[in-house]
Scaffold this active site. Structure first.
Site, short mmCIF file in Angstrom:
data_model
loop_
_atom_site.label_atom_id
_atom_site.label_comp_id
_atom_site.label_asym_id
_atom_site.label_seq_id
_atom_site.Cartn_x
_atom_site.Cartn_y
_atom_site.Cartn_z
N GLY A 291 -10.24 61.49 -44.49
CA GLY A 291 -10.32 62.29 -45.71
C GLY A 291 -10.97 61.58 -46.87
O GLY A 291 -10.88 62.04 -48.01
N ASN B 140 -8.48 69.14 -36.01
CA ASN B 140 -7.11 69.05 -36.55
C ASN B 140 -7.09 69.73 -37.91
O ASN B 140 -7.57 69.17 -38.89
CB ASN B 140 -6.70 67.57 -36.66
CG ASN B 140 -5.33 67.41 -37.31
OD1 ASN B 140 -4.61 68.40 -37.49
ND2 ASN B 140 -4.98 66.20 -37.67
N GLU C 82 -8.27 56.44 -35.28
CA GLU C 82 -8.49 56.96 -36.62
C GLU C 82 -8.14 55.89 -37.65
O GLU C 82 -6.98 55.77 -38.06
CB GLU C 82 -7.62 58.20 -36.88
CG GLU C 82 -7.92 59.36 -35.95
CD GLU C 82 -7.55 60.71 -36.58
OE1 GLU C 82 -8.43 61.57 -36.65
OE2 GLU C 82 -6.40 60.86 -37.03
N LYS D 178 -4.59 70.34 -39.75
CA LYS D 178 -3.52 69.87 -40.65
C LYS D 178 -2.78 71.08 -41.23
O LYS D 178 -2.58 72.05 -40.52
CB LYS D 178 -4.10 68.92 -41.71
CG LYS D 178 -4.98 67.82 -41.05
CD LYS D 178 -5.36 66.70 -41.96
CE LYS D 178 -6.17 65.68 -41.18
NZ LYS D 178 -6.51 64.49 -41.95
N HIS E 123 -0.09 61.12 -35.40
CA HIS E 123 -1.13 61.09 -36.43
C HIS E 123 -0.68 60.18 -37.57
O HIS E 123 0.50 60.13 -37.90
CB HIS E 123 -1.41 62.50 -36.93
CG HIS E 123 -2.64 62.57 -37.79
ND1 HIS E 123 -2.63 62.24 -39.12
CD2 HIS E 123 -3.92 62.90 -37.49
CE1 HIS E 123 -3.85 62.37 -39.59
NE2 HIS E 123 -4.66 62.77 -38.63
N SER F 197 -13.42 61.24 -41.20
CA SER F 197 -14.62 61.71 -41.90
C SER F 197 -15.81 61.98 -40.97
O SER F 197 -16.95 61.69 -41.32
CB SER F 197 -15.01 60.75 -43.02
OG SER F 197 -13.99 60.68 -44.00
N GLU G 34 -0.79 60.53 -40.64
CA GLU G 34 -0.05 61.23 -41.71
C GLU G 34 1.41 61.42 -41.33
O GLU G 34 2.29 61.40 -42.18
CB GLU G 34 -0.74 62.57 -42.02
CG GLU G 34 -2.04 62.35 -42.77
CD GLU G 34 -3.11 63.39 -42.53
OE1 GLU G 34 -2.80 64.48 -42.02
OE2 GLU G 34 -4.28 63.11 -42.87
#
Ligand code: 13P
Length: 234
Positions: free
Chosen positions: A161, A7, A155, A9, A85, A191, A87
């Protein structure tokens, strides 16, 4: 065969995408997927690699400024999409309901889907991990069932991150919980790096990885794919 999805991003325009794709060779024995930003999808598809988008709208077309539909992605040669996701849930108002609508439309149009779930640190510390995962996974399962084109990515938000990963025990526990609710492959994300990939991927119930930062570099992404390929063949 394990699925390793990168991904990217909001990184890599078409030029950098072309450079990455030219240098990237998929090791035998792994299902490797690249997920670039929308503007770089065409460049990635032209390289011949398997490409997913990072989101997809539920309507076929319409007055939805800034959105992209499943038929449009199919026309481009895109094979699937990430949906839900954290985010997008955190910064763009994505809810279990919109996630479900996107998943159903994508699957109906023949896209594969990586549907993301995961708890925040506060939720984990408050003992709500199981409840949060249950609600998120049930929303997906109620909408799509155990569709053959569907995989779930676990996740944990606190591991995205941050350089902090779930321990193998935490990953095994969460994956078992998810699989108990919805019988589909489950990827781990948060990660994942070259030095922890093999250990995470070898846990029972970990069917692949959704890789963020480490997927931006050809060598580290290739190394993670290779770790997955070695496990699939052993
Ligand atoms: P990192 O691998 O950078 O932690 O990102 C994980 C992720 O969000 C993949 O979708």
């Amino acid at each position: 065969m394990k699925l390793i999805a990168g991904n990217w991003k909001m990184f890599k325009g078409p030029r950098e995408t072309r450079e990455f794709c030219e240098a990237f060779r998929v090791p035998e024995g792994v299902d490797a997927v690249l997920c670039p930003p929308y503007v770089s999808l065409a460049a990635a598809v032209e390289s011949g690699h398997t490409v997913f988008a990072q989101n997809v709208h539920w309507a076929e077309d319409g007055a939805f400024t800034g959105e992209v539909s499943a038929p449009m992605l199919r026309e481009l040669g895109v094979a699937g999409a990430i949906v839900g996701h954290s985010e997008r849930r955190q910064y763009f108002g994505e809810t279990d309901e919109t996630v479900a609508r996107r998943i159903v439309a994508a699957l109906e149009h023949g896209l594969r889907v990586i549907a993301c779930v995961g708890e925040s640190l506060e939720e984990r510390q408050a003992g709500q991990m199981e409840l949060v995962l249950r609600l998120q996974v049930e929303a997906i399962g109620d909408a799509a069932g155990a569709h053959e084109g569907l995989v779930v990515a676990y996740e944990p938000i606190w591991a995205i991150g941050t350089g902090e990963t779930a321990t193998p025990d935490q990953a095994r526990e969460a994956h078992a919980l998810i699989k108990g609710l919805l019988d589909v492959p489950v990827l781990y994300g948060g990660s994942v790096k070259t030095d922890n990939a093999a250990e995470l991927l070898s846990q029972e119930g970990v069917d692949g990885a959704l890789v963020g930062g480490a997927s931006l570099d050809v060598e580290s992404f290739t190394a993670i794919c290779r770790a997955a390929a070695n496990l699939s063949s052993s």
